[in-house]
Design a protein around this motif. Structure first.
Motif, PDB file in Angstrom:
ATOM      1  N   LEU A  16      45.334  60.612  38.710  1.00  0.00           N
ATOM      2  CA  LEU A  16      43.928  60.649  38.353  1.00  0.00           C
ATOM      3  C   LEU A  16      43.623  59.261  37.822  1.00  0.00           C
ATOM      4  CD1 LEU A  16      43.666  64.054  36.487  1.00  0.00           C
ATOM      5  CD2 LEU A  16      42.879  63.500  38.793  1.00  0.00           C
ATOM      6  N   SER A  17      42.554  58.648  38.304  1.00  0.00           N
ATOM      7  CA  SER A  17      42.281  57.254  38.004  1.00  0.00           C
ATOM      8  C   SER A  17      40.905  57.090  37.378  1.00  0.00           C
ATOM      9  CB  SER A  17      42.377  56.433  39.296  1.00  0.00           C
ATOM     10  OG  SER A  17      42.178  55.074  39.039  1.00  0.00           O
ATOM     11  N   TYR A  18      40.856  56.303  36.307  1.00  0.00           N
ATOM     12  CA  TYR A  18      39.606  56.009  35.607  1.00  0.00           C
ATOM     13  C   TYR A  18      39.468  54.498  35.480  1.00  0.00           C
ATOM     14  CZ  TYR A  18      36.290  55.539  31.758  1.00  0.00           C
ATOM     15  OH  TYR A  18      35.219  55.184  30.982  1.00  0.00           O
ATOM     16  N   GLN A  19      38.304  53.971  35.822  1.00  0.00           N
ATOM     17  CA  GLN A  19      38.026  52.551  35.678  1.00  0.00           C
ATOM     18  C   GLN A  19      36.810  52.368  34.776  1.00  0.00           C
ATOM     19  OE1 GLN A  19      37.487  51.338  39.759  1.00  0.00           O
ATOM     20  NE2 GLN A  19      39.618  50.686  39.931  1.00  0.00           N
ATOM     21  N   MET A  20      36.943  51.449  33.817  1.00  0.00           N
ATOM     22  CA  MET A  20      35.862  51.156  32.887  1.00  0.00           C
ATOM     23  C   MET A  20      35.547  49.665  32.979  1.00  0.00           C
ATOM     24  SD  MET A  20      35.718  51.684  28.752  1.00  0.00           S
ATOM     25  CE  MET A  20      37.046  50.541  28.430  1.00  0.00           C
ATOM     26  N   GLY A  21      34.283  49.349  33.237  1.00  0.00           N
ATOM     27  CA  GLY A  21      33.868  47.952  33.332  1.00  0.00           C
ATOM     28  C   GLY A  21      33.922  47.242  32.000  1.00  0.00           C
ATOM     29  N   LEU A  22      34.382  46.010  32.045  1.00  0.00           N
ATOM     30  CA  LEU A  22      34.420  45.131  30.872  1.00  0.00           C
ATOM     31  C   LEU A  22      33.812  43.809  31.295  1.00  0.00           C
ATOM     32  CD1 LEU A  22      38.094  45.860  29.750  1.00  0.00           C
ATOM     33  CD2 LEU A  22      36.013  46.782  28.725  1.00  0.00           C
ATOM     34  N   GLY A  23      32.497  43.753  31.357  1.00  0.00           N
ATOM     35  CA  GLY A  23      31.812  42.584  31.907  1.00  0.00           C
ATOM     36  C   GLY A  23      32.033  42.557  33.411  1.00  0.00           C
ATOM     37  N   SER A  24      32.497  41.430  33.934  1.00  0.00           N
ATOM     38  CA  SER A  24      32.780  41.351  35.365  1.00  0.00           C
ATOM     39  C   SER A  24      34.195  41.826  35.684  1.00  0.00           C
ATOM     40  CB  SER A  24      32.589  39.924  35.868  1.00  0.00           C
ATOM     41  OG  SER A  24      33.498  39.058  35.206  1.00  0.00           O
ATOM     42  N   ASN A  25      34.986  42.155  34.659  1.00  0.00           N
ATOM     43  CA  ASN A  25      36.345  42.660  34.848  1.00  0.00           C
ATOM     44  C   ASN A  25      36.386  44.139  34.480  1.00  0.00           C
ATOM     45  OD1 ASN A  25      37.260  40.043  35.554  1.00  0.00           O
ATOM     46  ND2 ASN A  25      37.217  39.513  33.393  1.00  0.00           N
ATOM     47  N   ARG A  26      37.574  44.744  34.445  1.00  0.00           N
ATOM     48  CA  ARG A  26      37.638  46.167  34.110  1.00  0.00           C
ATOM     49  C   ARG A  26      39.021  46.562  33.628  1.00  0.00           C
ATOM     50  NH1 ARG A  26      36.783  47.623  40.254  1.00  0.00           N
ATOM     51  NH2 ARG A  26      38.875  47.208  41.004  1.00  0.00           N
ATOM     52  N   LEU A  27      39.085  47.751  33.040  1.00  0.00           N
ATOM     53  CA  LEU A  27      40.323  48.389  32.619  1.00  0.00           C
ATOM     54  C   LEU A  27      40.518  49.612  33.500  1.00  0.00           C
ATOM     55  CD1 LEU A  27      42.668  48.668  30.574  1.00  0.00           C
ATOM     56  CD2 LEU A  27      41.124  50.086  29.209  1.00  0.00           C
ATOM     57  N   GLU A  28      41.717  49.760  34.055  1.00  0.00           N
ATOM     58  CA  GLU A  28      42.038  50.944  34.854  1.00  0.00           C
ATOM     59  C   GLU A  28      43.109  51.741  34.121  1.00  0.00           C
ATOM     60  OE1 GLU A  28      44.236  51.959  39.042  1.00  0.00           O
ATOM     61  OE2 GLU A  28      42.597  50.516  39.128  1.00  0.00           O
ATOM     62  N   ILE A  48      46.015  49.064  33.189  1.00  0.00           N
ATOM     63  CA  ILE A  48      45.995  47.756  33.831  1.00  0.00           C
ATOM     64  C   ILE A  48      44.649  47.080  33.545  1.00  0.00           C
ATOM     65  CG2 ILE A  48      46.187  46.489  36.014  1.00  0.00           C
ATOM     66  CD1 ILE A  48      48.738  48.008  35.501  1.00  0.00           C
ATOM     67  N   TYR A  49      44.699  45.837  33.070  1.00  0.00           N
ATOM     68  CA  TYR A  49      43.486  45.028  32.942  1.00  0.00           C
ATOM     69  C   TYR A  49      43.316  44.277  34.256  1.00  0.00           C
ATOM     70  CZ  TYR A  49      40.007  41.752  31.283  1.00  0.00           C
ATOM     71  OH  TYR A  49      38.849  41.035  31.137  1.00  0.00           O
ATOM     72  N   GLN A  50      42.127  44.344  34.856  1.00  0.00           N
ATOM     73  CA  GLN A  50      41.899  43.732  36.174  1.00  0.00           C
ATOM     74  C   GLN A  50      40.810  42.672  36.122  1.00  0.00           C
ATOM     75  OE1 GLN A  50      40.894  47.179  38.510  1.00  0.00           O
ATOM     76  NE2 GLN A  50      43.026  47.745  38.814  1.00  0.00           N
ATOM     77  N   TRP A  51      41.153  41.492  36.658  1.00  0.00           N
ATOM     78  CA  TRP A  51      40.148  40.469  36.915  1.00  0.00           C
ATOM     79  C   TRP A  51      39.651  40.706  38.329  1.00  0.00           C
ATOM     80  CZ3 TRP A  51      44.863  38.759  34.637  1.00  0.00           C
ATOM     81  CH2 TRP A  51      44.735  38.347  33.316  1.00  0.00           C
ATOM     82  N   ASN A  52      38.333  40.714  38.512  1.00  0.00           N
ATOM     83  CA  ASN A  52      37.722  41.006  39.817  1.00  0.00           C
ATOM     84  C   ASN A  52      37.053  39.757  40.374  1.00  0.00           C
ATOM     85  OD1 ASN A  52      38.113  43.952  39.953  1.00  0.00           O
ATOM     86  ND2 ASN A  52      36.957  43.868  38.049  1.00  0.00           N
ATOM     87  N   PHE A  53      37.220  39.579  41.694  1.00  0.00           N
ATOM     88  CA  PHE A  53      36.655  38.423  42.385  1.00  0.00           C
ATOM     89  C   PHE A  53      36.005  38.890  43.674  1.00  0.00           C
ATOM     90  CE2 PHE A  53      40.465  37.245  40.065  1.00  0.00           C
ATOM     91  CZ  PHE A  53      39.997  36.244  39.236  1.00  0.00           C
ATOM     92  N   ASN A  54      34.809  38.406  43.942  1.00  0.00           N
ATOM     93  CA  ASN A  54      34.102  38.789  45.159  1.00  0.00           C
ATOM     94  C   ASN A  54      34.661  38.022  46.353  1.00  0.00           C
ATOM     95  OD1 ASN A  54      31.430  38.263  47.064  1.00  0.00           O
ATOM     96  ND2 ASN A  54      31.637  40.333  46.257  1.00  0.00           N
ATOM     97  N   ILE A  55      34.867  38.742  47.457  1.00  0.00           N
ATOM     98  CA  ILE A  55      35.277  38.121  48.725  1.00  0.00           C
ATOM     99  C   ILE A  55      34.023  37.817  49.528  1.00  0.00           C
ATOM    100  CG2 ILE A  55      36.511  38.445  50.891  1.00  0.00           C
ATOM    101  CD1 ILE A  55      38.406  40.354  49.354  1.00  0.00           C
ATOM    102  N   ALA A  56      33.252  38.871  49.805  1.00  0.00           N
ATOM    103  CA  ALA A  56      31.978  38.750  50.534  1.00  0.00           C
ATOM    104  C   ALA A  56      31.279  40.096  50.469  1.00  0.00           C
ATOM    105  CB  ALA A  56      32.223  38.356  51.988  1.00  0.00           C
ATOM    106  N   ILE A  63      43.271  41.502  40.445  1.00  0.00           N
ATOM    107  CA  ILE A  63      44.643  41.252  40.019  1.00  0.00           C
ATOM    108  C   ILE A  63      44.681  41.416  38.515  1.00  0.00           C
ATOM    109  CG2 ILE A  63      44.303  38.755  39.762  1.00  0.00           C
ATOM    110  CD1 ILE A  63      47.187  38.432  40.888  1.00  0.00           C
ATOM    111  N   GLY A  64      45.834  41.850  37.974  1.00  0.00           N
ATOM    112  CA  GLY A  64      45.922  41.958  36.530  1.00  0.00           C
ATOM    113  C   GLY A  64      47.244  42.491  36.023  1.00  0.00           C
ATOM    114  N   PRO A  65      47.471  42.314  34.706  1.00  0.00           N
ATOM    115  CA  PRO A  65      48.681  42.794  34.045  1.00  0.00           C
ATOM    116  C   PRO A  65      48.458  44.143  33.377  1.00  0.00           C
ATOM    117  CG  PRO A  65      47.515  41.342  32.581  1.00  0.00           C
ATOM    118  CD  PRO A  65      46.701  41.420  33.852  1.00  0.00           C
ATOM    119  N   GLY A  66      49.567  44.821  33.068  1.00  0.00           N
ATOM    120  CA  GLY A  66      49.451  46.086  32.366  1.00  0.00           C
ATOM    121  C   GLY A  66      50.799  46.651  31.991  1.00  0.00           C
ATOM    122  N   ALA A  67      50.802  47.932  31.683  1.00  0.00           N
ATOM    123  CA  ALA A  67      52.022  48.634  31.280  1.00  0.00           C
ATOM    124  C   ALA A  67      51.990  50.055  31.808  1.00  0.00           C
ATOM    125  CB  ALA A  67      52.151  48.634  29.762  1.00  0.00           C
ATOM    126  N   VAL A  68      53.180  50.631  31.965  1.00  0.00           N
ATOM    127  CA  VAL A  68      53.323  52.020  32.411  1.00  0.00           C
ATOM    128  C   VAL A  68      54.278  52.729  31.452  1.00  0.00           C
ATOM    129  CG1 VAL A  68      54.015  53.560  34.283  1.00  0.00           C
ATOM    130  CG2 VAL A  68      52.986  51.347  34.827  1.00  0.00           C
TER     131      VAL A  68
END
Length: 131
Positions: A16-28, A48-56, A63-68
Motif C-alpha cells: 500500500l503506497s502513500y505519497q505526500m507532496g513537499l513542495g516540488s518534492n515528496r515523501l513516499e 523514501i524522500y523523492q526529488w522530482n524532475f520533469n522530463i516533458a 530519485i531519493g534516499p530512505g529506509a526500510v
C-alpha cells in the motif's frame, strides 16, 4: 496520492503506497508484504524522500534516499538503508499517477530473513489516486 506498488526482485512484493507532496518534492511511505515461495514471509515499512524532475509534459523522473524497517517472523526486525529511482506518468486529464521504479537496499541492523541478503533490490509498478 494513495494506491499500490506491485513488483518483484528479491521475492514478491505488494505494498500500500502513500505519497505526500513537499513542495516540488515528496515523501513516499509504503506498507508491504514480501514473500518468497515456501520461505518466511516478511512485512515492511519503507519511507523514501523523492526529488522530482520533469522530463516533458506529464512525464517525470524521481530519485531519493530512505529506509526500510522489516519484520520477519522467527527472525526479528531488520533495518535497511535504501534508495529509489523511477519514472512517472501523471496525466493531467486523470486523477492517477503511474510509476515504474527500482529500489536497492542494504542491511545495516538486524538478522536477515531466509529470503533476503545484505544487499537486495526490487522493481515495481505503481498506480495511485491523486487527491
Amino acid at each position: 496520492a494513495l494506491g499500490v506498488r506491485l513488483g518483484a526482485g528479491a521475492g514478491t512484493n505488494a505494498e500500500l503506497s502513500y505519497q505526500m507532496g513537499l513542495g516540488s518534492n515528496r515523501l513516499e511511505l509504503d506498507l508491504g508484504w514480501h514473500g518468497a515461495g515456501d520461505k518466511d514471509n516478511a512485512f515492511h515499512l519503507a519511507g523514501i524522500y523523492q526529488w522530482n524532475f520533469n522530463i516533458a509534459g506529464d512525464f517525470n523522473w524521481f530519485i531519493g534516499p530512505g529506509a526500510v524497517l522489516q519484520y520477519c517472523p522467527n527472525h526479528g526486525i531488520k533495518l535497511d538503508v535504501a534508495g529509489q529511482i523511477g519514472i512517472e506518468w501523471a496525466p493531467s486529464a486523470l486523477p492517477f499517477n503511474f510509476t515504474i521504479d527500482a529500489r536497492p537496499s542494504w542491511r545495516i541492523l538486524g538478522e536477515n530473513c531466509p529470503n533476503t541478503k545484505d544487499f537486495g533490490w526490487n522493481a515495481c509498478l505503481g498506480i495511485r489516486y491523486r487527491f
